[in-house]
Design an enzyme around this catalytic site. Structure first.
Site, PDB file in Angstrom:
ATOM      1  CE  LYS A  99      98.336  53.623  63.174  1.00 17.01           C
ATOM      2  NZ  LYS A  99      98.973  52.405  63.652  1.00 17.01           N
ATOM      3  NE  ARG A 133     105.587  53.584  62.277  1.00 15.26           N
ATOM      4  CZ  ARG A 133     104.710  54.144  61.449  1.00 15.26           C
ATOM      5  NH1 ARG A 133     103.540  54.544  61.909  1.00 15.26           N
ATOM      6  NH2 ARG A 133     105.008  54.289  60.180  1.00 15.26           N
TER       7      ARG A 133
HETATM    8  N1  HH2 Z   1     101.218  52.110  61.624  1.00 16.15           N
HETATM    9  C1  HH2 Z   1     101.335  52.517  60.345  1.00 16.15           C
HETATM   10  C2  HH2 Z   1     102.429  52.115  59.570  1.00 16.15           C
HETATM   11  N2  HH2 Z   1     103.394  51.332  60.092  1.00 16.15           N
HETATM   12  N3  HH2 Z   1     104.302  50.175  61.931  1.00 16.15           N
HETATM   13  C3  HH2 Z   1     104.220  49.778  63.202  1.00 16.15           C
HETATM   14  N4  HH2 Z   1     105.180  49.030  63.742  1.00 16.15           N
HETATM   15  N5  HH2 Z   1     103.162  50.120  63.994  1.00 16.15           N
HETATM   16  C4  HH2 Z   1     102.128  50.892  63.528  1.00 16.15           C
HETATM   17  O1  HH2 Z   1     101.168  51.158  64.280  1.00 16.15           O
HETATM   18  C5  HH2 Z   1     102.192  51.328  62.168  1.00 16.15           C
HETATM   19  C6  HH2 Z   1     103.320  50.940  61.390  1.00 16.15           C
HETATM   20  C7  HH2 Z   1     100.296  53.405  59.756  1.00 16.15           C
HETATM   21  O2  HH2 Z   1     100.587  54.741  60.019  1.00 16.15           O
HETATM   22  P1  HH2 Z   1     101.332  55.722  58.995  1.00 16.15           P
HETATM   23  O3  HH2 Z   1     102.705  55.248  58.677  1.00 16.15           O
HETATM   24  O4  HH2 Z   1     101.263  57.109  59.519  1.00 16.15           O
HETATM   25  O5  HH2 Z   1     100.400  55.707  57.726  1.00 16.15           O
HETATM   26  P2  HH2 Z   1     100.492  54.987  56.315  1.00 16.15           P
HETATM   27  O6  HH2 Z   1     100.535  53.499  56.531  1.00 16.15           O
HETATM   28  O7  HH2 Z   1      99.234  55.442  55.616  1.00 16.15           O
HETATM   29  O8  HH2 Z   1     101.750  55.463  55.633  1.00 16.15           O
END
Ligand code: HH2
Length: 277
Positions: A224, A258
């Site tokens: 992030k 995560r």
């Molecule tokens: N961060 C993202 C998505 N889902 N869920 C939880 N519980 N906690 C988090 O910090 C979190 C999450 C964002 O990251 P990512 O899935 O890599 O990216 P994107 O939302 O662009 O798919």
């Protein structure tokens, strides 16, 4: 509250006697770090198998990006992305989580064998709590200020840690009242979701205040922008910073991290634990 040191997720009982790894599987064209890489089901399955082999304890399948500024995806499209992957992974002996804020997707995912629902809106959508109440799946309740489209414009808190904890506990209470047992509930401060770098840093540094509530805490800071702010590295080069972030979160009491880079995180956690971390 649990205090049991075990997370109940569907047919699984995940012992929380050591930090656990949730591997991220984004079946999206636009996720901020891996968008488009695992869009077709075969590639997604291969990546899931690699993460499981590398030490993932949970695989989190997402069909909608929630990065700042992301466009919402329709319900049918989200299901079209997520359900085939979920179905194909159902034979793997590992809890499968689905990252969604839509009750219809939650219901379909549970029917297809998901063991956990990971909701960045903490089950605030009408019908979301009900979608889980009659099931035995776990839920991750995440804090977000605002909406993905605009959440990073001007995040404001008097005391971010107290406000996030208060919100998450009120959502946990709503789950408990609906019959979702405490051993199924995980809390997540939502790093990067309507927060400045200073807010994110405070949430990790003072994670103990959230852990004290008695629910397992999940932290996601993998790749992030917080990592870039602290390390100065671009998105493609945030591995070292992400691992350091995961270790810091675990040191402050996180039960689950995560992450995108499962193998490297598992390796770091193994060494860190052996050295007394
Ligand atoms: N961060 C993202 C998505 N889902 N869920 C939880 N519980 N906690 C988090 O910090 C979190 C999450 C964002 O990251 P990512 O899935 O890599 O990216 P994107 O939302 O662009 O798919």
């Amino acid at each position: 509250m649990t205090g049991s040191g075990e997370l109940w997720c569907g047919a699984y009982r995940l012992a929380l006697d050591r930090p656990r790894i949730m591997g991220i599987l984004n079946v999206t064209p636009d996720s901020f770090s891996d968008g488009g890489r695992y869009l077709d089901a075969d590639t997604a399955l291969r990546h899931a198998a690699e993460m499981i082999e590398a030490g993932a304890d949970i695989v989190d399948i997402g069909g909608e990006s929630t990065r700042p500024g992301a466009a919402a995806v329709g319900e049918a499209e989200e299901m079209r992305r997520v359900l085939p992957v979920l179905r194909a992974l159902a034979g793997k002996d590992i809890p499968l989580s689905v990252d969604t804020r839509r009750p219809a997707v939650m219901r379909a995912a549970i029917a297809e064998g998901a063991s956990m629902i990971n909701d960045v809106e903490a089950l605030r959508a009408p019908g979301a709590i009900e979608a889980l109440a009659g099931s035995d799946v776990a839920v991750c309740l995440m804090h977000m200020q605002g909406r993905p489209a605009s959440m990073q414009r001007a995040p404001r808190y008097d005391d971010v840690v107290l406000e996030v904890a208060e919100f998450l506990l009120s959502r946990a209470q709503a789950c408990l009242a609906a019959g979702i047992g405490g051993s199924r509930i995980v809390l997540d401060p939502g790093i990067g979701f309507g927060k400045t770098p200073a807010h994110n840093v405070a949430l990790v540094r003072r994670l103990g205040e959230l852990c004290r509530a008695g629910f397992p805490v999940l932290v996601g800071l993998s790749r992030k922008s917080l990592v870039a702010t602290l390390s100065g590295r671009p998105t493609s080069d945030r591995l070292g910073g992400s691992i350091a972030g995961a270790l810091a979160a675990v040191a402050r009491g996180a039960a689950i991290v995560r992450v995108h880079d499962v193998a490297e995180t598992a390796e770091a956690l193994a060494v860190w634990r052996e050295l007394g971390g």
